[in-house]
Design a protein around this motif. Structure first.
Motif, mmCIF file in Angstrom:
data_model
loop_
_atom_site.group_PDB
_atom_site.id
_atom_site.type_symbol
_atom_site.label_atom_id
_atom_site.label_comp_id
_atom_site.label_asym_id
_atom_site.label_seq_id
_atom_site.Cartn_x
_atom_site.Cartn_y
_atom_site.Cartn_z
ATOM 1 N N LEU A 276 0.828 -1.203 0.000
ATOM 2 C CA LEU A 276 0.000 0.000 0.000
ATOM 3 C C LEU A 276 0.866 1.257 0.000
ATOM 4 O O LEU A 276 0.542 2.243 -0.673
ATOM 5 C CB LEU A 276 -0.939 -0.008 1.208
ATOM 6 N N ILE A 277 1.969 1.226 0.720
ATOM 7 C CA ILE A 277 2.894 2.366 0.725
ATOM 8 C C ILE A 277 3.438 2.606 -0.675
ATOM 9 O O ILE A 277 3.445 3.734 -1.166
ATOM 10 C CB ILE A 277 4.035 2.150 1.745
ATOM 11 N N ARG A 278 3.878 1.541 -1.340
ATOM 12 C CA ARG A 278 4.400 1.688 -2.708
ATOM 13 C C ARG A 278 3.321 2.190 -3.662
ATOM 14 O O ARG A 278 3.565 3.054 -4.513
ATOM 15 C CB ARG A 278 4.995 0.371 -3.202
ATOM 16 N N ALA A 279 2.093 1.667 -3.515
ATOM 17 C CA ALA A 279 1.002 2.089 -4.398
ATOM 18 C C ALA A 279 0.680 3.566 -4.201
ATOM 19 O O ALA A 279 0.514 4.305 -5.181
ATOM 20 C CB ALA A 279 -0.239 1.237 -4.141
ATOM 21 N N LEU A 280 0.619 4.022 -2.973
ATOM 22 C CA LEU A 280 0.311 5.430 -2.726
ATOM 23 C C LEU A 280 1.479 6.329 -3.113
ATOM 24 O O LEU A 280 1.268 7.457 -3.573
ATOM 25 C CB LEU A 280 -0.094 5.633 -1.270
ATOM 26 N N TYR A 281 2.702 5.846 -2.966
ATOM 27 C CA TYR A 281 3.876 6.600 -3.437
ATOM 28 C C TYR A 281 3.765 6.803 -4.957
ATOM 29 O O TYR A 281 3.939 7.907 -5.460
ATOM 30 C CB TYR A 281 5.163 5.865 -3.081
ATOM 31 N N ASP A 282 3.461 5.723 -5.675
ATOM 32 C CA ASP A 282 3.311 5.813 -7.136
ATOM 33 C C ASP A 282 2.172 6.742 -7.519
ATOM 34 O O ASP A 282 2.285 7.535 -8.459
ATOM 35 C CB ASP A 282 3.075 4.425 -7.744
ATOM 36 N N TRP A 283 1.054 6.657 -6.794
ATOM 37 C CA TRP A 283 -0.085 7.531 -7.077
ATOM 38 C C TRP A 283 0.311 9.002 -6.900
ATOM 39 O O TRP A 283 -0.012 9.830 -7.753
ATOM 40 C CB TRP A 283 -1.260 7.164 -6.170
ATOM 41 N N CYS A 284 1.012 9.295 -5.809
ATOM 42 C CA CYS A 284 1.451 10.681 -5.567
ATOM 43 C C CYS A 284 2.348 11.173 -6.697
ATOM 44 O O CYS A 284 2.126 12.255 -7.263
ATOM 45 C CB CYS A 284 2.211 10.792 -4.239
ATOM 46 N N THR A 285 3.363 10.388 -7.045
ATOM 47 C CA THR A 285 4.314 10.838 -8.062
ATOM 48 C C THR A 285 3.655 10.915 -9.438
ATOM 49 O O THR A 285 3.946 11.838 -10.204
ATOM 50 C CB THR A 285 5.563 9.938 -8.106
ATOM 51 N N ASP A 286 2.766 9.986 -9.759
ATOM 52 C CA ASP A 286 2.071 10.024 -11.051
ATOM 53 C C ASP A 286 1.196 11.261 -11.198
ATOM 54 O O ASP A 286 0.940 11.727 -12.307
ATOM 55 C CB ASP A 286 1.199 8.776 -11.240
ATOM 56 N N ASN A 287 0.719 11.794 -10.068
ATOM 57 C CA ASN A 287 -0.171 12.951 -10.094
ATOM 58 C C ASN A 287 0.540 14.251 -9.743
ATOM 59 O O ASN A 287 -0.114 15.266 -9.491
ATOM 60 C CB ASN A 287 -1.357 12.717 -9.148
ATOM 61 N N GLY A 288 1.871 14.224 -9.721
ATOM 62 C CA GLY A 288 2.641 15.434 -9.445
ATOM 63 C C GLY A 288 2.546 15.905 -8.007
ATOM 64 O O GLY A 288 2.739 17.087 -7.727
ATOM 65 N N LEU A 289 2.232 15.002 -7.089
ATOM 66 C CA LEU A 289 2.099 15.343 -5.674
ATOM 67 C C LEU A 289 3.350 14.902 -4.911
ATOM 68 O O LEU A 289 4.117 14.071 -5.388
ATOM 69 C CB LEU A 289 0.849 14.685 -5.089
ATOM 70 N N THR A 290 3.533 15.437 -3.716
ATOM 71 C CA THR A 290 4.708 15.150 -2.905
ATOM 72 C C THR A 290 4.354 14.135 -1.821
ATOM 73 O O THR A 290 3.566 14.445 -0.922
ATOM 74 C CB THR A 290 5.223 16.443 -2.238
ATOM 75 N N PRO A 291 4.915 12.910 -1.884
ATOM 76 C CA PRO A 291 4.584 11.900 -0.876
ATOM 77 C C PRO A 291 5.332 12.137 0.443
ATOM 78 O O PRO A 291 6.539 12.364 0.454
ATOM 79 C CB PRO A 291 5.028 10.591 -1.526
ATOM 80 N N ASN B 149 9.659 13.655 3.918
ATOM 81 C CA ASN B 149 9.370 13.851 2.504
ATOM 82 C C ASN B 149 10.139 12.763 1.754
ATOM 83 O O ASN B 149 11.363 12.712 1.808
ATOM 84 C CB ASN B 149 9.838 15.246 2.091
ATOM 85 N N ILE B 150 9.423 11.873 1.074
ATOM 86 C CA ILE B 150 10.102 10.788 0.356
ATOM 87 C C ILE B 150 10.004 10.962 -1.154
ATOM 88 O O ILE B 150 10.111 9.997 -1.910
ATOM 89 C CB ILE B 150 9.594 9.391 0.790
ATOM 90 N N SER B 151 9.836 12.213 -1.593
ATOM 91 C CA SER B 151 9.745 12.468 -3.032
ATOM 92 C C SER B 151 11.103 12.244 -3.696
ATOM 93 O O SER B 151 12.146 12.240 -3.041
ATOM 94 C CB SER B 151 9.273 13.897 -3.293
ATOM 95 N N PHE B 152 11.079 12.112 -5.010
ATOM 96 C CA PHE B 152 12.296 11.914 -5.788
ATOM 97 C C PHE B 152 13.267 13.074 -5.578
ATOM 98 O O PHE B 152 14.475 12.879 -5.466
ATOM 99 C CB PHE B 152 11.941 11.767 -7.275
ATOM 100 N N ASP B 153 12.745 14.298 -5.518
ATOM 101 C CA ASP B 153 13.585 15.484 -5.355
ATOM 102 C C ASP B 153 14.228 15.585 -3.976
ATOM 103 O O ASP B 153 15.265 16.218 -3.822
ATOM 104 C CB ASP B 153 12.770 16.755 -5.605
#
Length: 166
Positions: A13-28, A53-57
């Protein structure tokens, strides 16, 4: 395999929500309940919790594994290695809109299934910055009210904000 033998759904679920955030331009962001098994800068822990903050940036070498979330990040300009057992994650959500998922809070003193070789990250100095951590309030099991049976009071004052520090 029965339900007791299957693996936890939390890392998936963590991975799925991380992907959802990044796919939608949101910051996980992940909220973590800190104990001795969590490797984070202790000077940023408030009330036994830390929000990361676990975003790519914001991270380097991010690994969202089944047992641990691992990455490198900068705190006040100092690179730190972060390692969080998945069972200590109490929420993952998007910074911009708060959408995400909260998980059951581990019981105090609950031991992980196996001992962890982790230790705390030494403090790089004291921090005078405030407001970097948002505490998530989750209802207690069995009704969500205060111990005396009254419903919890909503927070007052200005809405908490997070400041992005690079």
């Amino acid at each position: 395999m029965n339900a007791l033998e299957s693996t936890s759904t939390r890392p998936y679920l963590i991975r799925a929500l991380y992907d959802w955030c990044t796919d939608n331009g949101l910051t996980p962001y992940v909220a973590v309940q800190v104990d001795d098994t969590v490797q984070v800068p202790r000077e940023y822990v408030k009330n036994g919790e830390i929000v990361l903050n676990i975003s790519f940036d914001a991270t380097s070498s991010l690994k969202l594994g089944n047992e641990f979330i691992e990455f490198k990040a900068r705190f006040a300009g100092t690179a730190r290695e972060i390692m969080v057992p998945v069972n200590r994650v109490i929420a993952i959500y998007a910074r911009e809109n708060g959408q995400g998922m909260a998980f059951p809070v581990p019981a105090p003193g609950a031991e992980p299934s196996r001992p962890s070789p982790l230790s705390s990250v030494p403090a790089a100095g004291t921090s005078s910055d405030e407001g970097k951590v948002v505490q998530l309030v989750t209802p207690e099991a069995g009704g969500g009210g205060a111990p005396d049976g009254d419903p919890p009071k909503p927070p007052t004052g200005p809405r908490p904000t997070l400041k992005r520090v690079k």
